[in-house]
Design a protein around this motif. Structure first.
Motif, PDB file in Angstrom:
ATOM      1  N   ASN A  59     -72.650 -71.090-186.634  1.00  0.00           N
ATOM      2  CA  ASN A  59     -71.691 -72.383-186.236  1.00  0.00           C
ATOM      3  C   ASN A  59     -72.361 -73.170-187.526  1.00  0.00           C
ATOM      4  O   ASN A  59     -71.054 -73.537-187.829  1.00  0.00           O
ATOM      5  N   PHE A  60     -73.186 -73.576-187.535  1.00  0.00           N
ATOM      6  CA  PHE A  60     -73.527 -74.974-188.249  1.00  0.00           C
ATOM      7  C   PHE A  60     -73.056 -74.495-190.081  1.00  0.00           C
ATOM      8  O   PHE A  60     -72.321 -75.110-190.584  1.00  0.00           O
ATOM      9  N   ILE A  61     -73.079 -72.787-190.224  1.00  0.00           N
ATOM     10  CA  ILE A  61     -73.044 -72.281-191.730  1.00  0.00           C
ATOM     11  C   ILE A  61     -71.709 -71.916-191.798  1.00  0.00           C
ATOM     12  O   ILE A  61     -71.016 -73.392-193.157  1.00  0.00           O
ATOM     13  N   GLN A  62     -70.915 -72.186-190.760  1.00  0.00           N
ATOM     14  CA  GLN A  62     -69.256 -72.354-190.963  1.00  0.00           C
ATOM     15  C   GLN A  62     -68.655 -73.207-191.041  1.00  0.00           C
ATOM     16  O   GLN A  62     -67.679 -73.561-191.492  1.00  0.00           O
ATOM     17  N   GLN A  63     -69.877 -74.338-190.527  1.00  0.00           N
ATOM     18  CA  GLN A  63     -69.101 -75.729-190.593  1.00  0.00           C
ATOM     19  C   GLN A  63     -69.427 -76.262-192.132  1.00  0.00           C
ATOM     20  O   GLN A  63     -68.905 -77.053-191.842  1.00  0.00           O
ATOM     21  N   GLU A  64     -69.733 -75.535-193.112  1.00  0.00           N
ATOM     22  CA  GLU A  64     -70.732 -76.389-193.915  1.00  0.00           C
ATOM     23  C   GLU A  64     -71.154 -77.697-193.716  1.00  0.00           C
ATOM     24  O   GLU A  64     -71.208 -78.580-194.243  1.00  0.00           O
ATOM     25  N   VAL A  65     -72.330 -77.889-192.689  1.00  0.00           N
ATOM     26  CA  VAL A  65     -73.571 -78.695-192.035  1.00  0.00           C
ATOM     27  C   VAL A  65     -74.098 -78.935-193.522  1.00  0.00           C
ATOM     28  O   VAL A  65     -74.464 -77.787-194.664  1.00  0.00           O
ATOM     29  N   ASP A  66     -74.379 -80.278-193.645  1.00  0.00           N
ATOM     30  CA  ASP A  66     -75.271 -80.421-194.755  1.00  0.00           C
ATOM     31  C   ASP A  66     -76.682 -80.207-194.487  1.00  0.00           C
ATOM     32  O   ASP A  66     -77.547 -79.645-196.083  1.00  0.00           O
ATOM     33  N   TYR A  67     -77.527 -80.087-193.782  1.00  0.00           N
ATOM     34  CA  TYR A  67     -78.380 -80.195-193.341  1.00  0.00           C
ATOM     35  C   TYR A  67     -78.289 -79.333-191.739  1.00  0.00           C
ATOM     36  O   TYR A  67     -77.336 -80.246-191.300  1.00  0.00           O
ATOM     37  N   ILE A  68     -79.375 -77.994-191.613  1.00  0.00           N
ATOM     38  CA  ILE A  68     -79.727 -77.675-190.796  1.00  0.00           C
ATOM     39  C   ILE A  68     -81.057 -78.199-190.323  1.00  0.00           C
ATOM     40  O   ILE A  68     -81.822 -77.984-190.714  1.00  0.00           O
ATOM     41  N   VAL A  69     -80.900 -78.369-188.652  1.00  0.00           N
ATOM     42  CA  VAL A  69     -82.603 -78.912-187.993  1.00  0.00           C
ATOM     43  C   VAL A  69     -82.601 -78.461-187.074  1.00  0.00           C
ATOM     44  O   VAL A  69     -81.696 -77.585-185.999  1.00  0.00           O
ATOM     45  N   LEU A  70     -83.660 -77.383-187.085  1.00  0.00           N
ATOM     46  CA  LEU A  70     -83.918 -76.410-186.181  1.00  0.00           C
ATOM     47  C   LEU A  70     -85.546 -76.937-185.419  1.00  0.00           C
ATOM     48  O   LEU A  70     -86.744 -76.194-186.016  1.00  0.00           O
ATOM     49  N   ALA A  71     -85.565 -76.383-183.763  1.00  0.00           N
ATOM     50  CA  ALA A  71     -86.643 -76.503-183.102  1.00  0.00           C
ATOM     51  C   ALA A  71     -86.712 -75.560-182.785  1.00  0.00           C
ATOM     52  O   ALA A  71     -86.236 -74.707-181.974  1.00  0.00           O
ATOM     53  N   PRO A  72     -87.660 -74.884-183.054  1.00  0.00           N
ATOM     54  CA  PRO A  72     -86.787 -73.316-182.562  1.00  0.00           C
ATOM     55  C   PRO A  72     -87.918 -72.838-181.390  1.00  0.00           C
ATOM     56  O   PRO A  72     -89.336 -73.627-181.167  1.00  0.00           O
ATOM     57  N   VAL A  73     -87.421 -71.702-180.643  1.00  0.00           N
ATOM     58  CA  VAL A  73     -88.133 -72.080-179.387  1.00  0.00           C
ATOM     59  C   VAL A  73     -88.953 -70.645-179.261  1.00  0.00           C
ATOM     60  O   VAL A  73     -90.190 -71.542-178.697  1.00  0.00           O
ATOM     61  N   THR A  74     -89.144 -69.950-180.120  1.00  0.00           N
ATOM     62  CA  THR A  74     -90.107 -69.065-180.892  1.00  0.00           C
ATOM     63  C   THR A  74     -90.639 -69.448-182.263  1.00  0.00           C
ATOM     64  O   THR A  74     -89.475 -69.945-183.008  1.00  0.00           O
ATOM     65  N   GLU A  75     -91.787 -68.767-182.826  1.00  0.00           N
ATOM     66  CA  GLU A  75     -91.722 -68.104-183.707  1.00  0.00           C
ATOM     67  C   GLU A  75     -91.698 -67.232-184.556  1.00  0.00           C
ATOM     68  O   GLU A  75     -91.089 -67.221-186.319  1.00  0.00           O
TER      69      GLU A  75
END
Ligand code: GYE
Length: 325
Positions: free
Chosen positions: A86-102
């Protein structure tokens, strides 16, 4: 008559159109200046997580030049993958990810890279085939946290120890590092034995449930090594409900991680013997990284946060009051 109606309608639409344009114009200009950050958060499983979410939400506000799109994945990787798409589709400037698993991030992060959106990983780490799939990472050294707890056990506890190990979300960096620390400690210390090892998924409810069933099978527990404060709280409740005592001068020693405010209160109260800090205040750190990237500067690939530890026999109320979270 029809003519009048038509004219009135035209007038109304002109007025509406004008006010829309006038109203929308200034905010559109402003909105274009804002840096749009899509943040995929793990969930709301613990006090640590709540403090982390608050830190991010307090930082990425309009007053600081940001627009935050926040997504709570409820501890499910598939939800995080959807959020990132969804973030990619919305063309955000940055994606910040706190990943649940590695693991399991290669495909979606490739999609982000194809869309030329920088990805900043916070808190837990990811294990990807190519490190170019993320720009930078900031978080804790979870293995070091485990090592600190083990060192404390070596220094303060008996040589023979029966240990109950409550693990976090299996496959998350926080679990992997803290587990590795303990397992290496057990290998190095002949008298130590892990008599039960089970995940409590970093939640208080699961921590309590798991501890209740372990208590039914074992009555010789010396130490509970809980991989976060919330599981420690659950374990303490279960132990006390079973008629035993915890902490300093208690039947069972409790070791915990995070050192959240509630965790430190329990440490000061002598119920948690040793609490290893895990600092959740990543908002300002991620902000600094984004500002560096905006300025075209190089950023470090990995940034580890400095952390301390708290011992129930030495902690003071002032220590707790001096903390930011
Ligand atoms: O220790 C735990 C939370 O990843 C460091 O996740 C984080 C861990 C933290 O649920 O309380």
């Amino acid at each position: 008559m029809q003519n009048i109606v038509k004219r009135l309608m035209t007038l109304v639409s002109v007025v509406l159109g004008l006010s829309f344009i006038l109203g929308a114009f200034p905010t559109t200009v402003q909105a274009e200046d804002l840096i749009v950050v899509g943040f995929s958060q793990v969930g709301a499983e613990s006090d640590w997580r709540t403090a982390n979410t608050k830190s991010m939400q307090d930082t990425f506000v309009e007053a600081n030049g940001y627009r935050l799109i926040f997504d709570d994945a409820q501890q499910k990787q598939e939800n995080q993958i959807t959020a990132i798409r969804n973030f990619i589709q919305q063309e955000v400037d940055y994606i910040v990810l706190a990943p649940v698993t590695e693991t399991g991030w290669d495909t979606v992060l490739q999609e982000a890279q194809d869309a030329a959106i920088p990805v900043i990983i916070v808190d837990r780490m990811i294990d990807v085939s190519d490190d170019a799939l993320f720009t930078t990472w900031v978080g804790s050294d979870f293995k070091l946290e485990g090592d600190k707890a083990v060192e404390w056990m070596v220094e303060t506890q008996a040589e023979e120890l029966k240990i109950v190990h409550l693990q976090g979300t299996i496959g998350s960096s926080a679990q992997i590092g803290r587990t590795q620390g303990l397992e290496e400690g057990v290998e190095a210390n002949q008298g130590w034995e892990i008599i039960a090892q089970q995940t409590g998924e970093f939640t208080q409810a699961k921590g309590q449930e798991v501890m209740e069933s372990i208590l039914k099978q074992h009555d010789d527990i010396d130490v509970v090594y809980a991989e976060n404060d919330n599981m420690a709280f659950g374990a303490i409740d279960a132990i006390e409900a079973a008629g035993k005592t915890v902490g300093v001068d208690g039947d069972i020693v409790v070791i915990s991680f995070d050192a959240t405010r509630a965790g430190l209160d329990a440490t000061l109260a002598g119920k948690i013997n040793y609490n290893v800090e895990c600092n959740p205040l990543h908002g300002a750190r991620v902000d600094a990284l984004i500002q560096q990237l905006e300025a075209g500067e190089e950023v470090d690939k990995l940034a580890y946060v400095e952390e301390v530890t708290f011992d129930a026999t030495t902690i003071t109320q002032e220590d707790i009051d001096a903390r930011e979270y």
